[in-house]
Design a protein around this motif. Structure first.
Motif, short mmCIF file in Angstrom:
data_model
loop_
_atom_site.label_atom_id
_atom_site.label_comp_id
_atom_site.label_asym_id
_atom_site.label_seq_id
_atom_site.Cartn_x
_atom_site.Cartn_y
_atom_site.Cartn_z
N ASN A 96 146.75 90.17 43.96
CA ASN A 96 147.16 89.11 43.06
C ASN A 96 147.39 90.20 41.97
OD1 ASN A 96 147.42 87.22 44.60
ND2 ASN A 96 145.75 86.07 43.94
N GLN A 149 142.95 88.81 36.87
CA GLN A 149 143.48 89.15 38.29
C GLN A 149 143.81 87.29 38.41
OE1 GLN A 149 143.44 91.01 40.85
NE2 GLN A 149 142.65 90.30 42.56
N THR A 206 145.33 83.76 40.03
CA THR A 206 145.44 83.04 41.21
C THR A 206 146.56 83.18 42.22
OG1 THR A 206 145.98 81.11 40.40
CG2 THR A 206 143.58 81.57 40.20
N GLU A 207 146.55 82.81 43.35
CA GLU A 207 147.72 82.76 44.06
C GLU A 207 148.68 81.78 43.62
OE1 GLU A 207 148.62 84.14 47.53
OE2 GLU A 207 146.71 85.24 47.38
N GLU A 208 148.43 80.76 43.07
CA GLU A 208 149.31 79.74 42.31
C GLU A 208 149.54 80.33 41.31
OE1 GLU A 208 148.16 75.86 40.14
OE2 GLU A 208 148.24 75.35 42.16
N GLN A 209 149.16 81.12 40.48
CA GLN A 209 149.56 81.82 39.29
C GLN A 209 150.82 82.78 39.38
OE1 GLN A 209 145.72 82.82 37.53
NE2 GLN A 209 146.38 81.17 35.73
#
Length: 191
Positions: free
Chosen positions: A111, A141, A143-146
């Motif tokens: 990420n 770092q 998140t996946e959503e970000q």
């Protein structure tokens, strides 16, 4: 240094594979040039020895991605100072934004690396020094959503090599060979 042309071909393939696999390899960060004579250092992410294709990550909005598109000449320069070997590679570049290979490369990225594609368009003008990243993404770092929105800007630069101009530098006399790849003619030439 006495090597056969077939030994040189095998060594080139070994060096490219090592360059893709190891950050410590001299071949990990070659110079990539495009038809407009623009050059940049890029990280070699993968090498396919069957097709002699190099893979790099890039931003789909970058000038090089626009120039290369679905196919354009590209050059890649490798130099191993310790081995005293220079490899000037010529081939056909193409930009891929969709497909299994692109999805797999995105999935394999961290990420932290993915966040690079959240930034402003490469080359965007700024009044101050900037990474181009949104303020919230600086030094973190995400998140996946970000990082999910960054996927639309992620692309691969694939360079299928056609020729490698190999040069060994030596005080005793340089040696040079030109190899057509993945298979084909190889010949010694004067340096």
């Amino acid at each position: 240094m006495t090597q056969s042309l077939s030994d040189i071909r095998a060594d080139i393939a070994r060096q490219l594979a090592e360059g893709a696999a190891s950050r410590r390899s001299a071949c990990h960060t070659p110079v990539v040039g495009t038809a407009d004579a623009d050059m940049r250092v890029m990280v070699l992410r993968a090498f396919d020895p069957d097709s002699w294709t190099l893979r790099f990550h890039t931003d789909a909005r970058s000038p090089k991605a626009q120039l290369i598109g679905e196919g354009a000449p590209a050059g890649v320069l490798f130099y191993d100072r310790e081995a005293k070997v220079q490899m000037r590679c010529r081939g056909e570049g193409r930009i891929a934004t969709q497909g299994e290979t692109v999805d797999a490369a995105w999935a394999a990225s961290t990420n932290f690396a993915r966040r690079c594609y959240l930034g402003a368009e490469p080359g965007a003008i700024s009044d101050t020094p900037t990474s181009g990243l949104p303020d919230w993404a600086e030094g973190v770092q995400p998140t996946e959503e970000q990082v999910a929105p960054a996927r639309e800007h992620f692309a691969l630069l694939l360079v299928t090599l056609r020729e490698v101009d190999w040069l060994y530098l030596s005080n005793e006399g340089h040696r040079r060979a030109v190899l057509q790849v993945p298979a084909g003619e190889a010949r010694w030439v004067t340096p």
